[in-house]
Design a protein around this motif. Structure first.
Motif, PDB file in Angstrom:
ATOM      1  N   MET A   1     136.389  10.251 -22.114  1.00  0.00           N
ATOM      2  CA  MET A   1     137.365   9.170 -21.936  1.00  0.00           C
ATOM      3  C   MET A   1     137.071   8.381 -20.660  1.00  0.00           C
ATOM      4  SD  MET A   1     140.892  11.002 -23.170  1.00  0.00           S
ATOM      5  CE  MET A   1     141.896   9.617 -22.713  1.00  0.00           C
ATOM      6  N   GLU A   2     136.692   9.088 -19.601  1.00  0.00           N
ATOM      7  CA  GLU A   2     136.360   8.409 -18.358  1.00  0.00           C
ATOM      8  C   GLU A   2     135.156   7.493 -18.551  1.00  0.00           C
ATOM      9  OE1 GLU A   2     135.237   9.351 -13.703  1.00  0.00           O
ATOM     10  OE2 GLU A   2     135.543  11.012 -15.095  1.00  0.00           O
ATOM     11  N   ALA A   3     134.148   7.975 -19.271  1.00  0.00           N
ATOM     12  CA  ALA A   3     132.967   7.152 -19.530  1.00  0.00           C
ATOM     13  C   ALA A   3     133.343   5.909 -20.330  1.00  0.00           C
ATOM     14  CB  ALA A   3     131.914   7.968 -20.278  1.00  0.00           C
ATOM     15  N   GLU A   4     134.239   6.077 -21.279  1.00  0.00           N
ATOM     16  CA  GLU A   4     134.688   4.931 -22.084  1.00  0.00           C
ATOM     17  C   GLU A   4     135.420   3.912 -21.206  1.00  0.00           C
ATOM     18  OE1 GLU A   4     137.924   4.217 -25.602  1.00  0.00           O
ATOM     19  OE2 GLU A   4     136.668   6.018 -25.737  1.00  0.00           O
ATOM     20  N   LEU A   5     136.264   4.391 -20.303  1.00  0.00           N
ATOM     21  CA  LEU A   5     136.976   3.481 -19.407  1.00  0.00           C
ATOM     22  C   LEU A   5     136.022   2.761 -18.453  1.00  0.00           C
ATOM     23  CD1 LEU A   5     140.141   5.584 -18.572  1.00  0.00           C
ATOM     24  CD2 LEU A   5     140.041   3.478 -19.915  1.00  0.00           C
ATOM     25  N   TRP A   6     135.008   3.472 -17.958  1.00  0.00           N
ATOM     26  CA  TRP A   6     134.027   2.827 -17.097  1.00  0.00           C
ATOM     27  C   TRP A   6     133.265   1.742 -17.861  1.00  0.00           C
ATOM     28  CZ3 TRP A   6     134.051   2.549 -12.150  1.00  0.00           C
ATOM     29  CH2 TRP A   6     134.572   3.580 -11.386  1.00  0.00           C
ATOM     30  N   GLU A   7     132.950   2.023 -19.125  1.00  0.00           N
ATOM     31  CA  GLU A   7     132.246   1.027 -19.943  1.00  0.00           C
ATOM     32  C   GLU A   7     133.115  -0.212 -20.146  1.00  0.00           C
ATOM     33  OE1 GLU A   7     129.455  -0.975 -22.084  1.00  0.00           O
ATOM     34  OE2 GLU A   7     129.176   0.837 -20.884  1.00  0.00           O
ATOM     35  N   LYS A   8     134.403   0.001 -20.414  1.00  0.00           N
ATOM     36  CA  LYS A   8     135.320  -1.136 -20.568  1.00  0.00           C
ATOM     37  C   LYS A   8     135.414  -1.939 -19.279  1.00  0.00           C
ATOM     38  CE  LYS A   8     138.389   0.529 -24.214  1.00  0.00           C
ATOM     39  NZ  LYS A   8     139.776   0.900 -24.540  1.00  0.00           N
ATOM     40  N   ALA A   9     135.493  -1.237 -18.141  1.00  0.00           N
ATOM     41  CA  ALA A   9     135.577  -1.928 -16.856  1.00  0.00           C
ATOM     42  C   ALA A   9     134.304  -2.724 -16.582  1.00  0.00           C
ATOM     43  CB  ALA A   9     135.825  -0.918 -15.739  1.00  0.00           C
ATOM     44  N   ARG A  10     133.141  -2.134 -16.898  1.00  0.00           N
ATOM     45  CA  ARG A  10     131.874  -2.831 -16.691  1.00  0.00           C
ATOM     46  C   ARG A  10     131.812  -4.092 -17.548  1.00  0.00           C
ATOM     47  NH1 ARG A  10     127.267  -3.459 -19.105  1.00  0.00           N
ATOM     48  NH2 ARG A  10     127.599  -1.935 -20.721  1.00  0.00           N
ATOM     49  N   THR A  11     132.205  -3.954 -18.818  1.00  0.00           N
ATOM     50  CA  THR A  11     132.207  -5.106 -19.724  1.00  0.00           C
ATOM     51  C   THR A  11     133.148  -6.189 -19.217  1.00  0.00           C
ATOM     52  OG1 THR A  11     131.736  -3.630 -21.572  1.00  0.00           O
ATOM     53  CG2 THR A  11     132.572  -5.820 -22.126  1.00  0.00           C
ATOM     54  N   PHE A  12     134.333  -5.772 -18.767  1.00  0.00           N
ATOM     55  CA  PHE A  12     135.302  -6.720 -18.230  1.00  0.00           C
ATOM     56  C   PHE A  12     134.735  -7.462 -17.022  1.00  0.00           C
ATOM     57  CE2 PHE A  12     138.513  -7.310 -14.888  1.00  0.00           C
ATOM     58  CZ  PHE A  12     139.218  -8.349 -15.457  1.00  0.00           C
TER      59      PHE A  12
ATOM     60  N   GLY B   1     136.446  20.197 -19.951  1.00  0.00           N
ATOM     61  CA  GLY B   1     136.765  18.832 -19.563  1.00  0.00           C
ATOM     62  C   GLY B   1     135.925  17.787 -20.270  1.00  0.00           C
ATOM     63  N   ARG B   2     135.314  18.165 -21.393  1.00  0.00           N
ATOM     64  CA  ARG B   2     134.435  17.228 -22.088  1.00  0.00           C
ATOM     65  C   ARG B   2     135.185  15.996 -22.571  1.00  0.00           C
ATOM     66  NH1 ARG B   2     130.382  18.541 -27.104  1.00  0.00           N
ATOM     67  NH2 ARG B   2     129.486  16.473 -27.178  1.00  0.00           N
TER      68      ARG B   2
END
Length: 163
Positions: free
Chosen positions: A126-137, A120-121
Motif C-alpha cells: 500500500m505504501e508503494a502504491e501511495l508513493w507511485e500516486k504521489a510521484r505521478t501527481f 507487513g507485506r
C-alpha cells in the motif's frame, strides 16, 4: 554483567557495518578531501574502513549461523540433515522420510502463518502504491507548471490528486 542479547548485538553490528561502508565511500569521494591531500592517506582511510566492514560482516555472519544452530538444537527449525531426508508425500509437498502428513510444513515448530501475518507485506504494498500516486501527481504538477497550466478554475492553486 549484562545478559547476552543477540538482537541488540546484531543491531549494533549492522550499525557498525553501515558506518564502515559510509566511511569507505567517503574515502573514495573527491569532495571529502582537498587537492593537496596525499593519495596514500585516502588509500589508507579506504583500506581501514573496508577492513572494518569485512570484519563486521564476518562477525554478523558467524552470529547468525550460531542463532540458526541454536534454533535447530531447540527443534524450532529443522536441521540440515532433516532437510536432506525429505521426500515428496501424497500431497506433492516435501515431508520427512516415512511421514506422509504435512502438519508442520516441514519447518519444525516454526509457525510460518504467524510469521507471514506479521511481515507487513500488505502495508509495504500500500505504501508503494501511495508513493507511485504521489510521484505521478508531482510529475503532472511539474508538467502543468512548465506548460503554464496547473491552476484550477477558482485560481487557488490547489491540484486535484485524482483520488
Amino acid at each position: 554483567m549484562q545478559p547476552h542479547d543477540p538482537a541488540t548485538n546484531n543491531l549494533q553490528s549492522i550499525t557498525e557495518l553501515l558506518k564502515s561502508a559510509g566511511l569507505a565511500l567517503k574515502a573514495l569521494s573527491a569532495s571529502q578531501y582537498t587537492p593537496d591531500t596525499p593519495i596514500d592517506d585516502r588509500k589508507e582511510a579506504f583500506k581501514s574502513a573496508s577492513e572494518s566492514y569485512l570484519n563486521t560482516l564476518q562477525s554478523i555472519d558467524i552470529g547468525l549461523k550460531r542463532q540458526i544452530l541454536g534454533l535447530e538444537e531447540a527443534d524450532i527449525l529443522p536441521t540440515d540433515k532433516a532437510k536432506k531426508d525429505k521426500q515428496i508425500n501424497e500431497f506433492g509437498k516435501t515431508a520427512p522420510v516415512g511421514e506422509t502428513t504435512i502438519a508442520d510444513c516441514g519447518m519444525g515448530k516454526l509457525d510460518i502463518g504467524w510469521l507471514n501475518s506479521r511481515s507487513g507485506r500488505v502495508e509495504r504494498d500500500m505504501e508503494a502504491e501511495l508513493w507511485e500516486k504521489a510521484r505521478t501527481f508531482l510529475e503532472r504538477l511539474e508538467k502543468g507548471r512548465s506548460d503554464g497550466a496547473g491552476q484550477r478554475a477558482d485560481g487557488d492553486g490547489d491540484e486535484d490528486m485524482g483520488t
